[in-house]
Design a protein around this motif. Structure first.
Motif, PDB file in Angstrom:
ATOM      1  N   ARG A  91      36.213 -34.221   2.931  1.00  0.00           N
ATOM      2  CA  ARG A  91      35.153 -33.478   3.615  1.00  0.00           C
ATOM      3  C   ARG A  91      35.739 -32.440   4.573  1.00  0.00           C
ATOM      4  N   ILE A  92      35.302 -31.193   4.418  1.00  0.00           N
ATOM      5  CA  ILE A  92      35.724 -30.093   5.280  1.00  0.00           C
ATOM      6  C   ILE A  92      34.617 -29.820   6.292  1.00  0.00           C
ATOM      7  N   THR A  93      34.979 -29.749   7.565  1.00  0.00           N
ATOM      8  CA  THR A  93      34.037 -29.402   8.625  1.00  0.00           C
ATOM      9  C   THR A  93      34.243 -27.935   8.989  1.00  0.00           C
ATOM     10  N   PHE A  94      33.160 -27.168   9.041  1.00  0.00           N
ATOM     11  CA  PHE A  94      33.298 -25.766   9.431  1.00  0.00           C
ATOM     12  C   PHE A  94      32.053 -25.300  10.185  1.00  0.00           C
ATOM     13  N   PHE A  95      32.242 -24.310  11.037  1.00  0.00           N
ATOM     14  CA  PHE A  95      31.146 -23.727  11.796  1.00  0.00           C
ATOM     15  C   PHE A  95      30.571 -22.593  10.958  1.00  0.00           C
ATOM     16  N   GLY A  96      29.370 -22.827  10.447  1.00  0.00           N
ATOM     17  CA  GLY A  96      28.730 -21.819   9.614  1.00  0.00           C
ATOM     18  C   GLY A  96      27.868 -20.868  10.416  1.00  0.00           C
ATOM     19  N   GLU A  97      27.655 -19.685   9.875  1.00  0.00           N
ATOM     20  CA  GLU A  97      26.776 -18.690  10.476  1.00  0.00           C
ATOM     21  C   GLU A  97      26.400 -17.679   9.396  1.00  0.00           C
ATOM     22  N   SER A  98      25.438 -16.812   9.696  1.00  0.00           N
ATOM     23  CA  SER A  98      24.993 -15.849   8.694  1.00  0.00           C
ATOM     24  C   SER A  98      26.142 -14.929   8.290  1.00  0.00           C
ATOM     25  N   GLY A  99      26.120 -14.500   7.027  1.00  0.00           N
ATOM     26  CA  GLY A  99      27.188 -13.656   6.511  1.00  0.00           C
ATOM     27  C   GLY A  99      27.946 -14.370   5.404  1.00  0.00           C
ATOM     28  N   ASN A 100      29.077 -13.812   5.052  1.00  0.00           N
ATOM     29  CA  ASN A 100      29.902 -14.364   3.976  1.00  0.00           C
ATOM     30  C   ASN A 100      31.080 -15.140   4.537  1.00  0.00           C
ATOM     31  N   ILE A 101      31.142 -16.414   4.213  1.00  0.00           N
ATOM     32  CA  ILE A 101      32.231 -17.285   4.645  1.00  0.00           C
ATOM     33  C   ILE A 101      33.033 -17.696   3.421  1.00  0.00           C
ATOM     34  N   VAL A 102      34.334 -17.532   3.494  1.00  0.00           N
ATOM     35  CA  VAL A 102      35.208 -17.854   2.366  1.00  0.00           C
ATOM     36  C   VAL A 102      36.065 -19.063   2.715  1.00  0.00           C
ATOM     37  N   ILE A 103      36.032 -20.063   1.847  1.00  0.00           N
ATOM     38  CA  ILE A 103      36.812 -21.289   2.050  1.00  0.00           C
ATOM     39  C   ILE A 103      37.675 -21.527   0.815  1.00  0.00           C
ATOM     40  N   ASN A 104      38.976 -21.490   0.999  1.00  0.00           N
ATOM     41  CA  ASN A 104      39.918 -21.741  -0.084  1.00  0.00           C
ATOM     42  C   ASN A 104      40.784 -22.950   0.245  1.00  0.00           C
ATOM     43  N   THR A 105      40.930 -23.835  -0.722  1.00  0.00           N
ATOM     44  CA  THR A 105      41.724 -25.033  -0.521  1.00  0.00           C
ATOM     45  C   THR A 105      42.232 -25.526  -1.874  1.00  0.00           C
ATOM     46  N   ALA A 106      42.740 -26.737  -1.919  1.00  0.00           N
ATOM     47  CA  ALA A 106      43.238 -27.326  -3.165  1.00  0.00           C
ATOM     48  C   ALA A 106      42.661 -28.726  -3.307  1.00  0.00           C
ATOM     49  N   TRP A 107      42.584 -29.208  -4.512  1.00  0.00           N
ATOM     50  CA  TRP A 107      41.927 -30.493  -4.764  1.00  0.00           C
ATOM     51  C   TRP A 107      42.658 -31.656  -4.103  1.00  0.00           C
ATOM     52  N   ASN A 108      44.002 -31.583  -4.010  1.00  0.00           N
ATOM     53  CA  ASN A 108      44.768 -32.714  -3.489  1.00  0.00           C
ATOM     54  C   ASN A 108      45.040 -32.618  -1.986  1.00  0.00           C
ATOM     55  N   THR A 109      44.717 -31.473  -1.370  1.00  0.00           N
ATOM     56  CA  THR A 109      44.826 -31.323   0.088  1.00  0.00           C
ATOM     57  C   THR A 109      43.530 -30.690   0.582  1.00  0.00           C
ATOM     58  N   PHE A 110      42.422 -31.262   0.144  1.00  0.00           N
ATOM     59  CA  PHE A 110      41.113 -30.628   0.314  1.00  0.00           C
ATOM     60  C   PHE A 110      40.803 -30.281   1.761  1.00  0.00           C
ATOM     61  N   ASP A 111      41.017 -31.215   2.694  1.00  0.00           N
ATOM     62  CA  ASP A 111      40.654 -30.968   4.093  1.00  0.00           C
ATOM     63  C   ASP A 111      41.855 -30.801   5.016  1.00  0.00           C
ATOM     64  N   THR A 112      43.066 -30.851   4.459  1.00  0.00           N
ATOM     65  CA  THR A 112      44.255 -30.772   5.301  1.00  0.00           C
ATOM     66  C   THR A 112      44.967 -29.426   5.204  1.00  0.00           C
ATOM     67  N   ASN A 113      44.699 -28.669   4.169  1.00  0.00           N
ATOM     68  CA  ASN A 113      45.359 -27.368   4.005  1.00  0.00           C
ATOM     69  C   ASN A 113      44.325 -26.360   3.520  1.00  0.00           C
ATOM     70  N   VAL A 114      43.377 -26.072   4.408  1.00  0.00           N
ATOM     71  CA  VAL A 114      42.231 -25.243   4.041  1.00  0.00           C
ATOM     72  C   VAL A 114      42.241 -23.944   4.830  1.00  0.00           C
ATOM     73  N   GLU A 115      41.850 -22.863   4.173  1.00  0.00           N
ATOM     74  CA  GLU A 115      41.753 -21.557   4.824  1.00  0.00           C
ATOM     75  C   GLU A 115      40.286 -21.150   4.876  1.00  0.00           C
ATOM     76  N   ILE A 116      39.805 -20.849   6.093  1.00  0.00           N
ATOM     77  CA  ILE A 116      38.398 -20.489   6.295  1.00  0.00           C
ATOM     78  C   ILE A 116      38.326 -19.154   7.021  1.00  0.00           C
ATOM     79  N   SER A 117      37.559 -18.227   6.489  1.00  0.00           N
ATOM     80  CA  SER A 117      37.404 -16.920   7.128  1.00  0.00           C
ATOM     81  C   SER A 117      35.947 -16.480   7.046  1.00  0.00           C
ATOM     82  N   GLY A 118      35.574 -15.559   7.941  1.00  0.00           N
ATOM     83  CA  GLY A 118      34.227 -15.005   7.908  1.00  0.00           C
ATOM     84  C   GLY A 118      33.286 -15.544   8.968  1.00  0.00           C
ATOM     85  N   SER A 119      33.750 -16.516   9.777  1.00  0.00           N
ATOM     86  CA  SER A 119      32.905 -17.106  10.814  1.00  0.00           C
ATOM     87  C   SER A 119      33.606 -16.996  12.162  1.00  0.00           C
ATOM     88  N   LYS A 120      33.043 -16.196  13.078  1.00  0.00           N
ATOM     89  CA  LYS A 120      33.619 -16.058  14.409  1.00  0.00           C
ATOM     90  C   LYS A 120      33.567 -17.385  15.172  1.00  0.00           C
TER      91      LYS A 120
END
Length: 233
Positions: A91-120
């Motif tokens: 499970r990945i926790t992220f602060f969402g808001e209006s606009g485009n949010i991009v979340i990239n990760t991998a299946w075996n490091t789903f919540d430990t090596n995640v890149e999140i952009s687009g949310s101030k």
């Protein structure tokens, strides 16, 4: 005549598509590298219950996209149910808001090596967590040192370690409070104060609340922060 009908239908579809996407629409998209099969859920707490807003069955391609309406920045979750019967660390926790949010990760490091952009708001949350993790690592190191066989019989050294642990805790709270005082315009601030600094002196937490911008104070977490302070004052 047929061309005219097709043109009218095309225009109608375009108009409907535009209407579905508003200034309050949050689009969460990205890719889960290496994922071949599983179900991805977009979740949010509603009335103290973790509710599923949308879901997507993934087969052979880890790309995904969700869209939902948001009234204000708030915490959301991406939950991945893999075909390995293992619900841990999915499970990945992220602060969402209006606009485009991009979340990239991998299946075996789903919540430990995640890149999140687009949310101030998430950027502020991450800024806090990056620093807080340093205090956590230091405390863990000190605790491990205290349990070493060399120090078990040395009461003076043990007392010294305990003082360092206590000071590290004080420094952590100081950082959290300073962060709150300096980020009154972030929707992440009241959330962080309740989840990471709730045991701090309410006098300082009151000062942080008073420093919130009107928009943040009127938000979901701003109101919850006020309720928390009212109960503990």
């Amino acid at each position: 005549m047929m061309k005219r009908i097709l043109l009218v239908l095309l225009v109608g579809i375009t108009v409907l598509s535009c209407e579905k996407s508003t200034e309050n629409t949050m689009t969460v998209s990205g890719n889960i590298k290496g994922l071949k099969k599983g179900t991805l859920f977009l979740q949010q707490f509603k009335d103290s219950t973790l509710a599923v807003l949308d879901s997507l069955e993934i087969k052979g391609d880890g790309a995904f996209s969700f869209s939902t309406e948001v009234d204000e920045p708030e915490v959301f979750y991406l939950y991945l149910k893999k075909e390995d019967n293992n619900d841990i660390n999915d499970r990945i926790t992220f602060f969402g808001e209006s606009g485009n949010i991009v979340i990239n990760t991998a299946w075996n490091t789903f919540d430990t090596n995640v890149e999140i952009s687009g949310s101030k708001s998430h950027e502020k949350l991450l800024e806090f967590y990056d620093m807080a993790s340093k205090f956590n690592i230091k405390e863990l190191t000190l605790i491990q040192e205290a349990y070493s066989s060399e120090l078990q019989e040395d009461s003076v050294a043990m007392d010294s370690i305990q003082r360092l642990i206590n000071q590290n805790t004080v420094n952590r709270y100081r950082y959290a409070l300073n962060f709150g005082l300096n980020n009154g315009d972030s929707y992440a601030t009241p959330y962080i104060m309740m989840t990471e600094a709730s045991e701090a002196n309410t006098k300082y937490l009151d000062s942080i609340y008073k420093g919130l911008t009107p928009e943040v104070a009127a938000s979901k977490y701003g109101k919850e922060f006020k309720e928390f302070l009212d109960k503990n004052n």
